[in-house]
Design an enzyme around this catalytic site. Structure first.
Site, PDB file in Angstrom:
ATOM      1  N   CYS A 182       0.609  -1.058  -0.001  1.00 44.44           N
ATOM      2  CA  CYS A 182      -0.089   0.036   0.113  1.00 44.44           C
ATOM      3  C   CYS A 182       0.772   1.151  -0.020  1.00 44.44           C
ATOM      4  O   CYS A 182       0.712   2.208  -1.009  1.00 44.44           O
ATOM      5  CB  CYS A 182      -1.168   0.028   1.326  1.00 44.44           C
TER       6      CYS A 182
HETATM    7  C1  UGA Z   1      -1.254   0.000   5.813  1.00 43.61           C
HETATM    8  C2  UGA Z   1      -1.776   0.973   6.818  1.00 43.61           C
HETATM    9  O1  UGA Z   1      -1.267   1.143   8.061  1.00 43.61           O
HETATM   10  C3  UGA Z   1      -3.453   0.657   6.744  1.00 43.61           C
HETATM   11  O2  UGA Z   1      -4.053   1.497   7.593  1.00 43.61           O
HETATM   12  C4  UGA Z   1      -3.738   0.652   5.394  1.00 43.61           C
HETATM   13  O3  UGA Z   1      -5.328   0.185   5.621  1.00 43.61           O
HETATM   14  C5  UGA Z   1      -3.304  -0.232   4.618  1.00 43.61           C
HETATM   15  O4  UGA Z   1      -1.943   0.138   4.436  1.00 43.61           O
HETATM   16  C6  UGA Z   1      -3.822  -0.333   3.167  1.00 43.61           C
HETATM   17  O5  UGA Z   1      -3.771   0.877   2.659  1.00 43.61           O
HETATM   18  O6  UGA Z   1      -4.314  -1.330   2.643  1.00 43.61           O
HETATM   19  P1  UGA Z   1       0.075  -2.570   5.882  1.00 43.61           P
HETATM   20  O7  UGA Z   1       0.756  -2.085   4.687  1.00 43.61           O
HETATM   21  O8  UGA Z   1      -0.663  -3.805   6.133  1.00 43.61           O
HETATM   22  O9  UGA Z   1      -1.099  -1.169   6.254  1.00 43.61           O
HETATM   23  O10 UGA Z   1       1.148  -2.269   7.205  1.00 43.61           O
HETATM   24  P2  UGA Z   1       1.763  -1.314   8.087  1.00 43.61           P
HETATM   25  O11 UGA Z   1       1.454  -1.657   9.483  1.00 43.61           O
HETATM   26  O12 UGA Z   1       1.129  -0.042   7.960  1.00 43.61           O
HETATM   27  O13 UGA Z   1       3.332  -1.274   7.842  1.00 43.61           O
HETATM   28  C7  UGA Z   1       3.760  -0.712   6.582  1.00 43.61           C
HETATM   29  C8  UGA Z   1       5.226  -0.796   6.415  1.00 43.61           C
HETATM   30  O14 UGA Z   1       5.838   0.243   7.451  1.00 43.61           O
HETATM   31  C9  UGA Z   1       5.773  -2.133   6.949  1.00 43.61           C
HETATM   32  O15 UGA Z   1       7.177  -2.296   6.071  1.00 43.61           O
HETATM   33  C10 UGA Z   1       6.393  -1.647   8.427  1.00 43.61           C
HETATM   34  O16 UGA Z   1       7.579  -2.395   8.841  1.00 43.61           O
HETATM   35  C11 UGA Z   1       6.996  -0.269   8.312  1.00 43.61           C
HETATM   36  N1  UGA Z   1       6.659   0.423   9.500  1.00 43.61           N
HETATM   37  C12 UGA Z   1       5.740   0.781  10.217  1.00 43.61           C
HETATM   38  C13 UGA Z   1       8.104   0.790  10.092  1.00 43.61           C
HETATM   39  O17 UGA Z   1       9.138   0.713   9.520  1.00 43.61           O
HETATM   40  N2  UGA Z   1       8.054   1.700  11.054  1.00 43.61           N
HETATM   41  C14 UGA Z   1       6.711   1.754  12.002  1.00 43.61           C
HETATM   42  O18 UGA Z   1       6.691   2.560  12.973  1.00 43.61           O
HETATM   43  C15 UGA Z   1       5.740   1.350  11.311  1.00 43.61           C
END
Ligand code: UGA
Length: 461
Positions: free
Chosen positions: A279
């Site tokens: 996403c």
């Molecule tokens: C993301 C959004 O968080 C959701 O709200 C949204 O609905 C979704 O995209 C979508 O558009 O369908 P997602 O991609 O499942 O969700 O995963 P996240 O938990 O947001 O993580 C995304 C990336 O950011 C991961 O690689 C994670 O490791 C990284 N991340 C996240 C960090 O490096 N640091 C953080 O503090 C948080």
């Protein structure tokens, strides 16, 4: 057997049983709302009808088994079944075109099929766009395709709303059951009211705040949400990269301290190898592309993406700093998934790091508790894959933690020392307390480790 849709309560159909569609279908059904999932992939439908989850997601498998058994959820490839329900959600994918702009092919296809099915329906039917779509899509693309294919006019007999989804992989079921808000974009009260009634039935007294707006605003809320979260990650990674140059500084302490300010908050300030997943990259790119089409160049969004892309360079530089020139060095990659608790490798930072290490002549071996089949099906045998988190370390010149799996957290310094040729560790996810890894050559993202030794300020992450 198909659910009995003659009962008077709400019934929904979900078109597109990918990640969002399937979790949405399962949770609607779990609340007693009769649900029909529709997809063109017969194998997927067969699996769902047997109560099996075609994707890995905690709680989804058990929930599917329960709702299929109770006949609250049925899956089919027959779009005409949507007419047995009173609301249809479009949850098909919106991938990127090669130039980063949004590809609406599936949205148009699904809308056209749904419209055709609705031609003969007498009673009111509500169509809800849940797919992530660029502002203007619901009114400018879905509306005309729907009107043309159904022969009806959107308004009194055919409703249309935009209703973005915010669930995350790995916690999707919990997110769907306990959202912080519901955003409903509509042109008329009738459609917004029907969707609000449906969510009231779903959540009962726990209905979260319902924010109503125009479809365009609702569509932009979704992009603003993902772009802001991506900004937080690129921001803290920027601070991490600065912190790395300051002995005694730890970005985790900085993030914790600034997070106490309610204007900043603690979440999404975990420094690491950059964001991945299906996403953030796709949506930020689509927003950049859309914005440029409108004549505005969104510099900030472009910098967020560039910072994220370049975070792989930071990881590889740490490896080189500790392990020296990489040609023929054996490097262990701990974790391939874009985050823990998923088998998804789409846009995973591990792929960007692997790419750079291979270009430098390193010999790579990877291990992931869940994502190896997906990795193999996309990248074949480009890197060696190991059987366990101990196995992957064997004979290694350097190990890199790329995904924050709990299994890796359980590894101790002695495990690395016992297995590796040279105990060198780059913790790109900051899962370890550096103080416990003094016997290794150790570096972490955002950790100014230069004078790490007795009496240093290193504290648990
Ligand atoms: C993301 C959004 O968080 C959701 O709200 C949204 O609905 C979704 O995209 C979508 O558009 O369908 P997602 O991609 O499942 O969700 O995963 P996240 O938990 O947001 O993580 C995304 C990336 O950011 C991961 O690689 C994670 O490791 C990284 N991340 C996240 C960090 O490096 N640091 C953080 O503090 C948080």
């Amino acid at each position: 057997m198909a659910p009995d849709l003659k009962k008077p309560s709400s019934s929904v159909s979900i078109l597109g049983l990918g990640y969002v569609g399937l979790c949405t279908a399962a949770t609607f059904a779990s609340r007693g709302i009769r649900t029909i999932g529709i997809d063109i992939d017969e194998a997927r439908i067969e699996q769902i009808r047997r109560g099996r989850a075609p994707v890995h997601e905690p709680q989804l498998g058990e929930m599917l088994k329960r709702v299929v058994k109770k006949k609250l959820l049925d899956a089919t490839s027959d779009v005409s079944r949507a007419t047995d329900t009173n609301t249809s959600f479009l949850t098909v994918g919106t991938p990127s075109q090669p130039d980063g702009s949004i590809d609406l092919t599936y949205v148009k296809q699904a809308t056209r099929e749904l419209g055709k099915a609705l031609q003969k329906k007498q009673s009111y039917h509500l169509v809800v766009v849940k797919s992530t779509v660029i502002p203007g899509t619901t009114n400018g693309t879905v509306n005309p395709v729907l009107e043309q294919s159904s022969g009806k006019v959107v308004g009194p007999s055919l409703g249309l709303c935009a209703n973005p989804e915010f669930l995350k992989e790995g916690t999707a079921i919990n997110d769907a059951l306990h959202p912080d808000k519901i955003v409903i974009g509509s042109n008329d009260k009738k459609s917004a009211d029907q969707l609000t009634r449906l969510y009231r039935e779903f959540y009962g007294s726990r209905l979260p705040p319902v924010i109503t707006s125009s479809p365009e605003t609702a569509e932009l809320v979704k992009y603003a949400s993902n772009a802001f979260l991506a900004t937080k990650v690129s921001f803290i990674n920027t601070i991490a990269n600065i912190a790395q140059h300051i002995p005694g500084v730890d970005v985790n302490r900085v993030a914790d301290a600034i997070g106490h300010d309610p204007r900043i908050g603690h979440l999404f300030l975990k420094a690491g190898p950059g964001y991945g997943g299906s996403c953030f990259h796709k949506d930020v790119q689509a927003l950049v592309s859309y914005s440029q089409q409108q004549g505005y160049d969104p510099q900030l969004l472009k910098a967020i993406e560039k910072t994220n892309e370049d975070q792989a360079i930071q990881v590889v530089e740490l490896v080189e700093k500790l392990a020296g020139p990489l040609d023929q060095k054996r490097i262990a990659i701990l974790g391939l998934a874009f985050k823990k608790d998923t088998d998804d490798i789409r846009e995973a930072p591990s792929i960007r790091v692997i790419d750079r290490l291979r270009n430098k002549g390193a010999r790579l071996v990877g291990y992931d508790p869940m994502a190896m089949p997906n990795f193999e099906s996309v990248f074949g045998n480009t890197i060696e894959l190991a059987k366990s988190s101990h196995d992957v370390l064997k004979g290694g010149d350097c190990a890199i933690v790329m995904t924050e799996w709990d299994e890796f957290r359980r590894l101790k310094a002695k495990d690395y020392i016992a297995q590796m040729r040279k105990p060198v560790l780059v913790d790109a996810r900051r899962i370890y307390n550096p103080a416990e890894f003094r016997e290794l050559k150790f570096a972490g993202i955002g950790f100014g480790s230069e004078p790490l030794g007795p009496g240093s300020q290193a504290e648990p992450s």
